[in-house]
Design a protein around this motif. Sequence first.
Motif, PDB file in Angstrom:
ATOM      1  N   GLU A  26     -19.695  -9.421  -8.658  1.00 36.57           N
ATOM      2  CA  GLU A  26     -18.741  -8.925  -7.300  1.00 36.57           C
ATOM      3  C   GLU A  26     -18.558  -7.476  -7.310  1.00 36.57           C
ATOM      4  O   GLU A  26     -18.957  -6.640  -8.015  1.00 36.57           O
ATOM      5  N   THR A  27     -18.344  -7.023  -6.447  1.00 38.89           N
ATOM      6  CA  THR A  27     -17.953  -5.504  -5.898  1.00 38.89           C
ATOM      7  C   THR A  27     -16.693  -4.918  -6.214  1.00 38.89           C
ATOM      8  O   THR A  27     -16.309  -3.995  -5.867  1.00 38.89           O
ATOM      9  N   PHE A  28     -16.049  -5.745  -7.044  1.00 35.35           N
ATOM     10  CA  PHE A  28     -14.778  -5.261  -7.608  1.00 35.35           C
ATOM     11  C   PHE A  28     -14.983  -4.236  -8.624  1.00 35.35           C
ATOM     12  O   PHE A  28     -14.612  -4.641  -9.846  1.00 35.35           O
ATOM     13  N   GLN A  30     -13.703  -1.539  -9.793  1.00 35.86           N
ATOM     14  CA  GLN A  30     -12.564  -0.653 -10.708  1.00 35.86           C
ATOM     15  C   GLN A  30     -11.785  -2.003 -11.501  1.00 35.86           C
ATOM     16  O   GLN A  30     -11.506  -1.780 -12.434  1.00 35.86           O
ATOM     17  N   TRP A  31     -11.836  -3.246 -10.960  1.00 37.16           N
ATOM     18  CA  TRP A  31     -11.408  -4.343 -11.595  1.00 37.16           C
ATOM     19  C   TRP A  31     -12.354  -4.575 -12.841  1.00 37.16           C
ATOM     20  O   TRP A  31     -11.776  -4.897 -13.729  1.00 37.16           O
ATOM     21  N   ASN A  32     -13.471  -4.623 -12.505  1.00 33.77           N
ATOM     22  CA  ASN A  32     -14.459  -5.055 -13.651  1.00 33.77           C
ATOM     23  C   ASN A  32     -14.288  -3.721 -14.866  1.00 33.77           C
ATOM     24  O   ASN A  32     -14.471  -4.109 -15.993  1.00 33.77           O
ATOM     25  N   LYS A 257     -19.686  -6.511   0.677  1.00 30.22           N
ATOM     26  CA  LYS A 257     -18.483  -6.638  -0.187  1.00 30.22           C
ATOM     27  C   LYS A 257     -17.809  -7.851  -0.451  1.00 30.22           C
ATOM     28  O   LYS A 257     -17.859  -8.712   0.532  1.00 30.22           O
ATOM     29  N   SER A 258     -17.609  -7.884  -1.629  1.00 38.17           N
ATOM     30  CA  SER A 258     -17.111  -9.438  -2.111  1.00 38.17           C
ATOM     31  C   SER A 258     -15.698  -9.715  -1.538  1.00 38.17           C
ATOM     32  O   SER A 258     -14.920  -8.754  -1.024  1.00 38.17           O
ATOM     33  N   GLN A 260     -12.108 -10.823  -0.638  1.00 37.67           N
ATOM     34  CA  GLN A 260     -10.603 -10.607  -1.684  1.00 37.67           C
ATOM     35  C   GLN A 260     -10.367 -11.745  -2.440  1.00 37.67           C
ATOM     36  O   GLN A 260      -9.817 -11.810  -3.550  1.00 37.67           O
ATOM     37  N   LYS A 263     -11.223 -12.462  -6.090  1.00 35.05           N
ATOM     38  CA  LYS A 263     -10.522 -11.874  -7.417  1.00 35.05           C
ATOM     39  C   LYS A 263      -9.656 -12.753  -8.007  1.00 35.05           C
ATOM     40  O   LYS A 263      -9.196 -12.390  -9.026  1.00 35.05           O
ATOM     41  N   TYR A 266     -10.536 -13.545 -11.814  1.00 38.53           N
ATOM     42  CA  TYR A 266     -10.083 -12.552 -13.066  1.00 38.53           C
ATOM     43  C   TYR A 266      -8.623 -13.615 -13.689  1.00 38.53           C
ATOM     44  O   TYR A 266      -8.533 -13.296 -14.657  1.00 38.53           O
TER      45      TYR A 266
END
Length: 501
Positions: A26-28, A30-32, A257-258, A260, A263, A266
């Motif tokens: 995924e392109t998250f 910052q979350w990763n 981009k993944s 939303q 998310k 997570y």
Amino acid sequence: MIPYALECMAFQLVFLAIYDFWLKRETFFQWNRVYLIGSYLLSLILPWVKIEAFRTEVPTAFQGYPEFLWNLDNAALTVTGDKGSTFGIPWELVLLFGGMILTTAFFVYKLFQIHKLKRLGEVHYFNEFTRVILPNSRAAFSFFKSIFLGDKVVEREHETIIKHELVHIRQRHSYDLVFFELMRILGWFNPLVYVYQNKVSELHEFIADAQVAKMNKNEQYKLLLSQVFQTQSFSFINQFFKESLIKKRIVMLQKSKSKQIWKLKYLLIAPIILGMLFYTSCENERKDGIQETIAVADIQNLTETEEKKVFSRLVDLAEGFRDWELHVEDGTSTIHFSRPENGESYISDPEGNPIKAKMRIETELADMDFDFFGDTSTTTSEYDLDGVFRFREVDQVPIFSGCESEPDKRACFNSKLQRHISKHFNYPKEAVEKGIEGRVNAMFTIDEDGKVVHIKTKGPDKLLENEVERIIGRIPDMVPGRHDGNDVNVMYSIPITFKLQ
């Protein structure tokens, strides 16, 4: 320590598996980043967390068992002598701290190399960063607020590279990498720390690329990445040109981009963490509450195989479990071993080596006839039991000097006796020279006048027996024990282990 390290590594492996198979595509970014750093910290904390709602209660057993006559405060007393000036350190500590010293030295060396590069380079100061131009170099990387650029990097590319490195600086990526560098020092033996650091470093580049690609033409930026540049071999710097990462970065730039909604992936972390908490909280049943029984033919006369089985299991339990119970029984007697509450009580094996355990005994035999794992040639016929009461039977135990005002006279007696033995102990010189060690069982009576009489000892050598007899003989007169309102003779026994260091 070893069980804790293994649990941490097991949790880290689970978190990394979730990342690799579920999150990293995924392109998250910052979350990763938060996931990787947070999961590593959680892996260090979770083994210590116990949730009462998850705990499985283990019933408290064996309360109220009579104290065995010669067992001092549930532990044999070990006295030590010095057999030389040798100084020994467990090999495990040597290995652990040796590795930490080496990794620390390597870390300091890398810091010195960066300092050297800065000192040799041409330094320019700006508001947000310091630019260091390196002579005869095509390197490009940042470390904290310093951006290092080789003088052979084409000048028109400087602006794009600096924008990229400024993302690292503003988001404090160097702190992440230095944190894992410190974890590599403390846990140099853990290969997963290196995996975590590499994955976080990779994410840093994806984050910076995503930011810069918004401002620059995407195709032009990919072209810049596709060039081959010189790199530095530091694990805690943010490198612009790292050949092993270039292909991944270009692929990630081309990736859409993944959505939303993804998310929600997570949320998978929540049941995983709950499962880990359940695992650690229920350890009381799995590890802290382990109970085992070993049946033997005759506790007083163990065979070599039985003795080896009992003591090897005792050592395993004492070293590998937080709480445990081991029962050795033969039909007439049962010995209950368990973890000492204060962690400082010991029993001894037949060679006199201490084992961190306490011992309670149930037996139909007279206490003085019960010689645990030792020579049983002493029988009741050698000791006049007429008119003699056992220490645990009397209404009021003999009162050791200094225990008159203490509420628990039994505990005070044991404590004072231990101090007396420690104070007057003197390892026989001849025994030291001959390397004689082992356990001496001592038995004596405090008579109706409070005097210590009828001292008997049994041990591996007469030298040790004589020393124990000398120490016991110096016990000061006491207030005699009482039973049914009368002064009585009270028998007491204690094992004393002689150990050379």
